[in-house]
Scaffold this active site. Structure first.
Site, PDB file in Angstrom:
ATOM      1  N   CYS A 158       0.820  -1.218   0.000  1.00  0.00           N
ATOM      2  CA  CYS A 158       0.000   0.000   0.000  1.00  0.00           C
ATOM      3  C   CYS A 158       0.853   1.268   0.000  1.00  0.00           C
ATOM      4  O   CYS A 158       0.325   2.366  -0.147  1.00  0.00           O
ATOM      5  CB  CYS A 158      -0.955  -0.021   1.181  1.00  0.00           C
ATOM      6  SG  CYS A 158      -1.998  -1.491   1.170  1.00  0.00           S
ATOM      7  N   HIS A 192      -9.327   3.634  -1.517  1.00  0.00           N
ATOM      8  CA  HIS A 192      -7.955   3.149  -1.388  1.00  0.00           C
ATOM      9  C   HIS A 192      -7.552   2.278  -2.588  1.00  0.00           C
ATOM     10  O   HIS A 192      -7.441   1.058  -2.461  1.00  0.00           O
ATOM     11  CB  HIS A 192      -7.832   2.384  -0.060  1.00  0.00           C
ATOM     12  CG  HIS A 192      -6.468   1.861   0.247  1.00  0.00           C
ATOM     13  ND1 HIS A 192      -5.310   2.420  -0.242  1.00  0.00           N
ATOM     14  CD2 HIS A 192      -6.075   0.805   1.021  1.00  0.00           C
ATOM     15  CE1 HIS A 192      -4.266   1.725   0.214  1.00  0.00           C
ATOM     16  NE2 HIS A 192      -4.706   0.749   0.964  1.00  0.00           N
TER      17      HIS A 192
END
Lengths: 101, 376
Positions: B82, B325
């Site tokens: 991420c 996200h």
């Protein structure tokens, strides 16, 4: 249960490391652990990875086994922080814990 | 050597069925290039995590260079789970500081909504150590932060309601951000009673899967947004290796180095984007970055200190929780929001914001980057 202890500073780890992350020493001794400890923290997993879907909800626990070593394990009992648990067996690579009687 | 952000771009975040991965990458890149005044680009870095595993598409850097007609410039894709976007930005910066490049395009992208939850979960779990007993115990990413949250509650007296206040704040911020994924109003009651994912984290405490892209143009030519510092750190890849479970050392260390390089401290930062993959993560990282004392981040939320008009506004974009996200795009989209804050053109604008900080996290604390930007 097997673990490793740094021969210089006493750092303990479940998986062997090349350098001790605390003191950079690279000599470790094998440690035989009794496998009794306290639940340091836990979660109950409701949404599980595909392989675990039929087991949900289940508990993943972080067990304080020695003063310097915590181990992540699997349980299928309701538990709380501070509960006494003991290592039962290794199943498909997972450390299975149960409540101490 | 000083570097400057000359342009930013970002696509809509959400479920974008009509857009391919390449469409998203090009849309964000073109917007950033136009914002920067169409400069010559010397290199391209792309942040992406699962283009290979669930979209069967690699060579993303070369595709940008080819389709935008940038010429024979070097390109690379950067993977750091991420934190892929934040690390790609940092690699571009290092490339400029080395003297090799003058102007670099950085883009981040992810397509996640075209596959089933099972497939996307499997792909995300590639960011855990396959050989570790933790993965075999059925631990998940939300699971890690659930374990952390239960211990945090135990030690501090915080409750699930404090987490709900983080989720509600970020949702309210997202409602004002036209590019965010979630714009429906919610309430503490709805958040508290939503279905459980991993105790104590419910649906609203967890970031969603998202399609989207973002891009920035970085250059050593003078511009009005300076990159004051860039830092990156690694941390334990396993929960059982954490010396202090209530700390994410990679966040703390990247923050410490970034402050030191910039000659600034947490008190100098006007506006913050923190990697809130989970509501709990925002609280822990707000402590780790020195905005609040350890064990008191939840009180700051309770007191409204992290609201857009509070003393330390966090995630004015809506954060990962509600802006969305798209993994590889997230780190760049944080910079997009900070740049707009410093220009005075952001949703949930913080009056007079001059210095902003963006923190991007990968894995369960495996990677963290911190970038500090200043309007000059």
């Amino acid at each position: 249960m097997d673990a490793f202890r740094c021969n210089q500073c006493g750092y303990e780890t479940l998986s062997e490391k090349y350098y001790c992350p605390k003191c950079r020493n690279s000599s470790f001794s094998r440690l035989d652990i009794e496998g009794k400890g306290e639940v340091y923290s836990f979660t109950t997993i409701h949404i599980a990875p595909p392989k675990f879907a039929d087991k949900a909800p289940y508990q993943v626990v972080l067990v304080q086994l020695t003063e310097r070593l915590r181990v992540t394990g699997y349980m299928d009992e309701d538990i709380d922080i501070g509960d006494s648990v003991s290592f039962k067996e290794i199943q498909e690579g997972a450390y299975i814990f149960q409540k101490s009687s | 050597m000083q570097t400057y952000i000359h342009g930013v771009g970002m696509t809509q975040f959400g479920k974008l069925e009509d857009k391919t991965l390449k469409n998203l990458l090009l849309d964000a890149s073109i917007e950033a290039l136009e914002d920067a005044g169409k400069p010559d680009v010397d290199a391209v870095f792309v942040g992406n995590f699962m283009g290979g595993s669930i979209y069967n598409q690699e060579i993303l850097g070369a595709i940008i260079a080819n389709d935008l007609g940038l010429g024979y410039v070097p390109t690379a894709k950067i993977e750091g789970a991420c934190a892929s976007g934040g690390i790609a930005f940092r690699q571009a910066l290092l490339g400029i500081m080395s003297g090799e490049y003058e102007t670099v395009l950085v883009a981040g992208v992810e397509k996640m909504k075209h596959v089933s939850t099972v497939e996307v979960t499997e792909a995300i779990n590639a960011a855990m150590d396959n050989d570790s007993n933790e993965k075999h115990a059925g631990l998940t990413f939300p699971g890690f932060f659930g374990v952390l949250a239960n211990r945090y509650f135990y030690e501090t007296g915080a409750t699930k309601e404090h987490l709900a206040h983080v989720a509600l704040k970020n949702r309210n911020n997202a409602i004002n951000n036209p590019l965010s994924q979630f714009k429906t109003e919610t309430s503490i009651e709805e958040i508290m009673s939503a279905r459980m994912i991993t105790e104590p984290l419910g649906l609203f405490d967890c970031s969603p899967t998202t399609d989207g892209a973002s891009a920035v143009v970085l250059s050593k030519k003078k511009g009005d947004i300076a990159v004051r510092s860039s830092a990156q750190a690694s941390g334990p890849t396993e929960m059982q290796n954490a010396e202090n479970l209530l700390s994410i050392p990679a966040v703390g260390e990247s923050g410490r180095i970034a402050y030191e390089k910039a000659g600034l401290g947490p008190e100098d930062i006007d506006v913050v984007e923190i990697h809130d993959c989970f509501s709990m993560t925002e609280i822990i990282s707000s402590e780790e970055l020195g905005f609040f004392n350890r064990g008191e981040g939840y009180l700051a939320v309770e007191q409204g200190k992290t609201l857009p008009n509070g003393e330390k506004p966090i995630n004015t974009s809506g954060g990962l929780l509600s802006k969305g996200h798209p993994i590889g795009a997230t780190g760049i989209s944080q910079l997009y929001q900070i740049v707009h804050q410093l220009r005075g053109t952001a949703p949930n604008q913080v009056d007079g914001a001059r210095i902003g900080l963006a923190q991007n996290l990968g894995g369960t604390g495996s990677y963290s980057t911190v970038h500090i930007l200043e309007r000059v």
